[in-house]
Design a protein around this motif. Structure first.
Motif, PDB file in Angstrom:
ATOM      1  N   SER A   1       0.829  -1.211   0.000  1.00  0.00           N
ATOM      2  CA  SER A   1       0.000   0.000   0.000  1.00  0.00           C
ATOM      3  C   SER A   1       0.862   1.260   0.000  1.00  0.00           C
ATOM      4  CB  SER A   1      -0.933   0.002   1.218  1.00  0.00           C
ATOM      5  OG  SER A   1      -0.194  -0.020   2.431  1.00  0.00           O
ATOM      6  N   CYS A   2       1.970   1.247   0.764  1.00  0.00           N
ATOM      7  CA  CYS A   2       2.866   2.403   0.769  1.00  0.00           C
ATOM      8  C   CYS A   2       3.498   2.594  -0.609  1.00  0.00           C
ATOM      9  CB  CYS A   2       3.957   2.228   1.831  1.00  0.00           C
ATOM     10  SG  CYS A   2       3.368   2.323   3.530  1.00  0.00           S
TER      11      CYS A   2
ATOM     12  N   GLY B   1       8.992  12.609 -11.711  1.00  0.00           N
ATOM     13  CA  GLY B   1       8.428  11.317 -11.331  1.00  0.00           C
ATOM     14  C   GLY B   1       9.386  10.458 -10.534  1.00  0.00           C
ATOM     15  N   ILE B   2       9.142   9.159 -10.569  1.00  0.00           N
ATOM     16  CA  ILE B   2       9.990   8.205  -9.850  1.00  0.00           C
ATOM     17  C   ILE B   2      11.398   8.181 -10.440  1.00  0.00           C
ATOM     18  CG2 ILE B   2      10.327   5.766  -9.277  1.00  0.00           C
ATOM     19  CD1 ILE B   2       8.136   6.993  -7.671  1.00  0.00           C
TER      20      ILE B   2
ATOM     21  N   SER C   1      12.028   9.237  -3.523  1.00  0.00           N
ATOM     22  CA  SER C   1      10.863   8.355  -3.417  1.00  0.00           C
ATOM     23  C   SER C   1      11.172   7.146  -2.536  1.00  0.00           C
ATOM     24  CB  SER C   1      10.428   7.900  -4.808  1.00  0.00           C
ATOM     25  OG  SER C   1      11.481   7.207  -5.459  1.00  0.00           O
ATOM     26  N   LEU C   2      12.405   6.636  -2.639  1.00  0.00           N
ATOM     27  CA  LEU C   2      12.793   5.499  -1.806  1.00  0.00           C
ATOM     28  C   LEU C   2      12.841   5.891  -0.329  1.00  0.00           C
ATOM     29  CD1 LEU C   2      13.705   2.548  -1.766  1.00  0.00           C
ATOM     30  CD2 LEU C   2      16.065   3.353  -2.016  1.00  0.00           C
ATOM     31  N   ALA C   3      13.321   7.116  -0.057  1.00  0.00           N
ATOM     32  CA  ALA C   3      13.382   7.595   1.328  1.00  0.00           C
ATOM     33  C   ALA C   3      11.973   7.765   1.905  1.00  0.00           C
ATOM     34  CB  ALA C   3      14.153   8.913   1.392  1.00  0.00           C
TER      35      ALA C   3
ATOM     36  N   TRP D   1       7.791   5.932   5.486  1.00  0.00           N
ATOM     37  CA  TRP D   1       6.369   5.624   5.605  1.00  0.00           C
ATOM     38  C   TRP D   1       6.163   4.200   6.117  1.00  0.00           C
ATOM     39  CZ3 TRP D   1       2.530   7.800   1.486  1.00  0.00           C
ATOM     40  CH2 TRP D   1       1.234   7.715   1.982  1.00  0.00           C
ATOM     41  N   VAL D   2       6.905   3.260   5.561  1.00  0.00           N
ATOM     42  CA  VAL D   2       6.787   1.870   6.010  1.00  0.00           C
ATOM     43  C   VAL D   2       7.228   1.744   7.469  1.00  0.00           C
ATOM     44  CG1 VAL D   2       7.721  -0.464   5.730  1.00  0.00           C
ATOM     45  CG2 VAL D   2       7.030   0.849   3.719  1.00  0.00           C
ATOM     46  N   GLY D   3       8.332   2.414   7.833  1.00  0.00           N
ATOM     47  CA  GLY D   3       8.814   2.354   9.206  1.00  0.00           C
ATOM     48  C   GLY D   3       7.817   2.896  10.202  1.00  0.00           C
TER      49      GLY D   3
END
Length: 208
Positions: A144-145, A160-161, A168-170, A175-177
């Motif tokens: 979802s993240c 973009g990415i 974006s990776l950070a 967010w996941v953490g």
């Protein structure tokens, strides 16, 4: 009043009080235990509604983005892929919720063993659901993240990415953490504590 009469009156009052205090029947015991079990399941149900609400928000976000940017092949593929990947998780969650809240059969016979087996069944279902939830968290949270980060960077961040790979990776990692930290706290309140209290109920029934 003579001491003999006072003693007789006290004795009569005590006997009347004993008559008023009816013994706890098996049905009363079952009602008390069922109330405690329902209280713990009510705490768990708060997570269930929260999880369903979160998934509704995610699907609404994907649907809104898909409709608003219809024709943009990259966004369309991202939204469709995200929805397709998440649908099996939703189906699995609904199936597990139905299993968790299904009514256990009550066989006739002695009430105490019936109550014990009922609580034991509720404990087993809740523990099984908690194991499923932990597996789902390790899959669903990163997915979802990743969906939200991919769509957000593609739509709102210049380049973009591809042009903001590290950024974006950070954002994804943070967010996941944070999500996992919040989930750990919720697990302790919504699952670990209810499981421990149900375990105490089981231990009390074993000693009875």
């Amino acid at each position: 009043m003579a001491p003999k009469d006072e003693i007789e009156n006290v004795w009569k009052k005590g006997k009347a009080l004993e008559a008023d205090l009816a013994p706890v029947t098996g049905k009363d015991l079952q009602a008390i235990i069922s109330s405690r079990v329902k209280k713990e399941l009510k705490i768990v149900s708060q997570f269930v509604w929260g999880a369903i609400g979160y998934q509704i928000i995610l699907y609404a976000f994907l649907t809104h983005t898909l409709i608003r940017h219809w024709g943009d092949m990259q966004i369309t593929l991202l939204c469709l892929a995200g929805g397709a990947f998440y649908v099996p998780l939703t189906v699995a969650l609904i199936h597990r919720v139905r299993t968790l809240y299904r009514c256990s059969s009550e066989a006739p016979g002695s009430p105490v063993p019936d109550v014990f087996h009922k609580v034991e069944g509720e404990y087993a279902r809740l523990a099984d659901f908690f194991r499923f939830k932990k597996r789902m968290d390790w899959i669903g949270v990163p997915v979802s993240c990743a969906i939200i980060v991919l769509v957000t960077f593609t739509l709102f961040v210049e380049g973009g990415i591809e042009g903001n790979a590290l950024g974006s990776l950070a954002v994804f990692a943070v967010w996941v953490g944070l999500s996992l930290i919040a989930i750990h706290a919720k697990n302790k309140k919504r699952f670990i504590s209810p499981l421990r209290r149900l375990e105490l109920v089981l231990n009390d029934l074993k000693r009875s």
